[in-house]
Design a protein around this motif. Structure first.
Motif, mmCIF file in Angstrom:
data_model
loop_
_atom_site.group_PDB
_atom_site.id
_atom_site.type_symbol
_atom_site.label_atom_id
_atom_site.label_comp_id
_atom_site.label_asym_id
_atom_site.label_seq_id
_atom_site.Cartn_x
_atom_site.Cartn_y
_atom_site.Cartn_z
ATOM 1 N N LEU A 59 0.835 -1.195 0.000
ATOM 2 C CA LEU A 59 0.000 0.000 0.000
ATOM 3 C C LEU A 59 0.868 1.242 0.000
ATOM 4 O O LEU A 59 1.859 1.320 0.730
ATOM 5 N N ASP A 60 0.502 2.188 -0.837
ATOM 6 C CA ASP A 60 1.187 3.478 -0.851
ATOM 7 C C ASP A 60 0.824 4.230 0.414
ATOM 8 O O ASP A 60 -0.306 4.699 0.574
ATOM 9 N N THR A 61 1.763 4.335 1.335
ATOM 10 C CA THR A 61 1.467 4.937 2.634
ATOM 11 C C THR A 61 1.302 6.451 2.568
ATOM 12 O O THR A 61 0.942 7.075 3.564
ATOM 13 N N THR A 62 1.545 7.045 1.405
ATOM 14 C CA THR A 62 1.302 8.487 1.260
ATOM 15 C C THR A 62 -0.119 8.779 0.798
ATOM 16 O O THR A 62 -0.555 9.928 0.813
ATOM 17 N N SER A 63 -0.853 7.750 0.368
ATOM 18 C CA SER A 63 -2.213 7.956 -0.129
ATOM 19 C C SER A 63 -3.151 8.308 1.016
ATOM 20 O O SER A 63 -3.060 7.750 2.101
ATOM 21 N N GLN A 64 -4.074 9.227 0.745
ATOM 22 C CA GLN A 64 -5.041 9.647 1.742
ATOM 23 C C GLN A 64 -6.458 9.421 1.232
ATOM 24 O O GLN A 64 -6.741 9.623 0.055
ATOM 25 N N GLY A 123 -12.073 11.602 1.948
ATOM 26 C CA GLY A 123 -12.797 12.324 2.986
ATOM 27 C C GLY A 123 -14.228 11.871 3.095
ATOM 28 O O GLY A 123 -14.503 10.736 3.467
ATOM 29 N N SER A 124 -15.167 12.740 2.748
ATOM 30 C CA SER A 124 -16.583 12.461 2.982
ATOM 31 C C SER A 124 -17.232 11.655 1.868
ATOM 32 O O SER A 124 -18.373 11.224 1.994
ATOM 33 N N LYS A 125 -16.532 11.460 0.743
ATOM 34 C CA LYS A 125 -17.096 10.714 -0.374
ATOM 35 C C LYS A 125 -16.424 9.346 -0.503
ATOM 36 O O LYS A 125 -15.258 9.193 -0.154
ATOM 37 N N PRO A 126 -17.149 8.351 -1.026
ATOM 38 C CA PRO A 126 -16.523 7.037 -1.240
ATOM 39 C C PRO A 126 -15.378 7.129 -2.237
ATOM 40 O O PRO A 126 -15.380 7.981 -3.133
ATOM 41 N N ASP A 127 -14.382 6.280 -2.069
ATOM 42 C CA ASP A 127 -13.277 6.190 -3.012
ATOM 43 C C ASP A 127 -13.587 5.102 -4.029
ATOM 44 O O ASP A 127 -13.834 3.953 -3.678
ATOM 45 N N ASP A 128 -13.586 5.491 -5.313
ATOM 46 C CA ASP A 128 -13.839 4.532 -6.378
ATOM 47 C C ASP A 128 -12.528 3.857 -6.770
ATOM 48 O O ASP A 128 -11.537 4.528 -7.063
ATOM 49 N N LEU A 129 -12.548 2.531 -6.803
ATOM 50 C CA LEU A 129 -11.359 1.755 -7.124
ATOM 51 C C LEU A 129 -11.541 1.021 -8.438
ATOM 52 O O LEU A 129 -12.647 0.615 -8.798
ATOM 53 N N PHE A 130 -10.418 0.828 -9.121
ATOM 54 C CA PHE A 130 -10.360 0.031 -10.341
ATOM 55 C C PHE A 130 -9.239 -0.977 -10.135
ATOM 56 O O PHE A 130 -8.091 -0.585 -9.919
ATOM 57 N N ILE A 131 -9.570 -2.247 -10.160
ATOM 58 C CA ILE A 131 -8.616 -3.297 -9.793
ATOM 59 C C ILE A 131 -8.385 -4.217 -10.977
ATOM 60 O O ILE A 131 -9.331 -4.819 -11.500
ATOM 61 N N ARG A 144 -4.341 -18.442 -8.125
ATOM 62 C CA ARG A 144 -3.326 -17.475 -7.719
ATOM 63 C C ARG A 144 -3.729 -16.165 -8.384
ATOM 64 O O ARG A 144 -3.894 -16.088 -9.609
ATOM 65 N N LEU A 145 -3.934 -15.127 -7.585
ATOM 66 C CA LEU A 145 -4.365 -13.828 -8.088
ATOM 67 C C LEU A 145 -3.321 -12.767 -7.775
ATOM 68 O O LEU A 145 -2.824 -12.690 -6.655
ATOM 69 N N ASP A 146 -3.012 -11.948 -8.779
ATOM 70 C CA ASP A 146 -2.139 -10.790 -8.591
ATOM 71 C C ASP A 146 -2.916 -9.545 -9.009
ATOM 72 O O ASP A 146 -3.460 -9.489 -10.121
ATOM 73 N N MET A 147 -2.951 -8.550 -8.135
ATOM 74 C CA MET A 147 -3.839 -7.405 -8.319
ATOM 75 C C MET A 147 -3.090 -6.082 -8.308
ATOM 76 O O MET A 147 -2.137 -5.900 -7.545
ATOM 77 N N ASP A 148 -3.553 -5.166 -9.141
ATOM 78 C CA ASP A 148 -3.115 -3.775 -9.111
ATOM 79 C C ASP A 148 -4.325 -2.946 -8.718
ATOM 80 O O ASP A 148 -5.341 -2.932 -9.436
ATOM 81 N N ILE A 149 -4.255 -2.273 -7.564
ATOM 82 C CA ILE A 149 -5.371 -1.490 -7.044
ATOM 83 C C ILE A 149 -5.150 -0.029 -7.403
ATOM 84 O O ILE A 149 -4.145 0.571 -7.008
ATOM 85 N N ARG A 150 -6.093 0.551 -8.124
ATOM 86 C CA ARG A 150 -5.934 1.906 -8.635
ATOM 87 C C ARG A 150 -7.068 2.796 -8.139
ATOM 88 O O ARG A 150 -8.210 2.368 -8.016
ATOM 89 N N SER A 197 -1.912 3.935 -9.347
ATOM 90 C CA SER A 197 -1.834 2.755 -8.500
ATOM 91 C C SER A 197 -1.578 3.168 -7.059
ATOM 92 O O SER A 197 -0.666 3.949 -6.778
ATOM 93 N N ILE A 198 -2.402 2.640 -6.145
ATOM 94 C CA ILE A 198 -2.196 2.929 -4.725
ATOM 95 C C ILE A 198 -1.834 1.665 -3.952
ATOM 96 O O ILE A 198 -1.573 1.733 -2.747
ATOM 97 N N GLY A 199 -1.821 0.522 -4.627
ATOM 98 C CA GLY A 199 -1.471 -0.695 -3.923
ATOM 99 C C GLY A 199 -1.521 -1.914 -4.817
ATOM 100 O O GLY A 199 -1.955 -1.852 -5.978
ATOM 101 N N THR A 200 -1.051 -3.019 -4.285
ATOM 102 C CA THR A 200 -1.093 -4.304 -4.980
ATOM 103 C C THR A 200 -1.571 -5.371 -4.004
ATOM 104 O O THR A 200 -1.518 -5.194 -2.782
ATOM 105 N N GLY A 201 -2.033 -6.469 -4.545
ATOM 106 C CA GLY A 201 -2.445 -7.583 -3.722
ATOM 107 C C GLY A 201 -2.128 -8.886 -4.422
ATOM 108 O O GLY A 201 -2.043 -8.947 -5.646
ATOM 109 N N ALA A 202 -1.926 -9.933 -3.655
ATOM 110 C CA ALA A 202 -1.681 -11.262 -4.207
ATOM 111 C C ALA A 202 -2.157 -12.292 -3.195
ATOM 112 O O ALA A 202 -1.941 -12.139 -1.993
#
Length: 309
Positions: A102-107, A110-118, A137-143, A148-153
């Motif tokens: 996870l990108d630890t600089t991402s914030q 606030g009051s609105k939902p964050d829309d993600l594209f994975i 086995r899944l490898d993910m790019d979370i945007r 990109s704000i993170g990855t998952g596997a």
């Protein structure tokens, strides 16, 4: 229920993904909103992180909460397993590895939902074809917001009911009665707001805790299960890492977990943590769990001390 890592007071966002598909009982906790198949091994998914998915970090404002990232990865895996690869709804899941960065600089916005594209790359596994176990086995790019704000596997299998019953033996039935709850460590020390969110109890030994399983926490215990969920163990690793580093000073940007066996409710599970400072900008916390003298999981959290950010 007490406070939770993300808001449960806001109205749930619309989702085309039924809660049953991600093994949940509450619509408000469904984060994945849809999926599209790109080719035989690639999928794109959409998700929403509701307001309140962050936690305050001293001197850094609000940062995304690791638990909501892990829950998103879990739900992506279940959606694809059932909807895209035909895993029957009555099959159990055997989780082997679970990693995310996870990108630890991402914030949070606030009051609105964050829309993600994975974006997800899939590889099918047949670890034990003679027993008809099938997995992914899944490898993910979370945007989010075009970056990109993170990855998952994750690597997991699904198991037919009869096979699962043989595998679990005397522990195959869901546990409905609350296990004994040892006294939690202070919630503020692990970045939580209520005792129900604390998964560790202090022991007389340094850097060692007893796992506590509070069924009133519906983020971690959405429904009755026969073993401790993997997300509870990952949460225990995060809380242990906070306890062995300066309070609020450690932000993990990479988390890797390997599961050795199921964790049961009928005997204590002991959590231990070790800190390794690799220079002024990197700290690694290794958290392990043992039950009945056997290892059950291992999580490695890598991050930067507060002063290095």
């Amino acid at each position: 229920m007490g406070a939770t890592p993300w808001s449960t007071t806001a109205a749930p966002t619309a989702s085309a993904v039924p809660k049953e598909l991600v093994h949940l009982s509450f619509d408000a906790y469904v984060l994945v909103t849809g999926y599209t198949q790109v080719d035989d091994s690639t999928f794109t998914l959409t998700a929403k992180w509701p307001p309140g998915t962050g936690r305050a970090v001293p001197g850094l404002g609000t940062r995304y909460e690791s638990l909501v990232v892990a829950q998103t990865i879990r739900q992506v895996g279940l959606v694809l397993a059932h909807a895209a690869f035909g895993a029957p709804s009555n099959h159990a899941t055997l989780l082997r590895t679970f990693d995310f960065a996870l990108d630890t600089t991402s914030q949070p916005t606030g009051s609105k939902p964050d829309d993600l594209f994975i974006v997800v790359s899939c590889k099918t596994n047949n670890h034990r074809t003679n027993r008809r176990l099938t997995g992914l086995r899944l490898d993910m790019d979370i945007r989010s917001g075009g970056r990109s704000i993170g990855t998952g596997a994750t690597d997991f299998e699904w198991i037919a009911p009869a096979v699962y019953r043989r595998l679990r033996g005397d522990h195959a039935q869901a546990v409905h009665e609350q296990p004994p709850l040892p006294t939690p460590v202070p919630a503020v020390r692990v970045g939580r707001a209520a005792d129900s969110e604390v998964v560790l109890a202090a022991t007389t030994e340094p850097h060692r805790w007893q796992l506590r399983n509070d069924f009133s926490n519906k983020i971690l215990y959405d429904h009755a299960v026969d073993h401790v969920p993997g997300l509870v163990l990952i949460e225990a690793a995060h809380q242990a890492a906070r306890l062995v580093t300066s309070p609020g000073a450690f932000l993990p940007h990479s988390v890797t977990t390997t599961f050795d066996r199921y964790v049961e409710f009928d005997s204590p599970c002991w959590i231990e943590a070790e800190v390794d400072t690799k220079g002024p900008t990197t700290t690694v916390v290794t958290v392990t769990g043992h039950q009945n003298g056997r290892p059950v999981f291992r999580t490695e959290l890598t991050g930067r001390p507060h002063h290095a950010i």
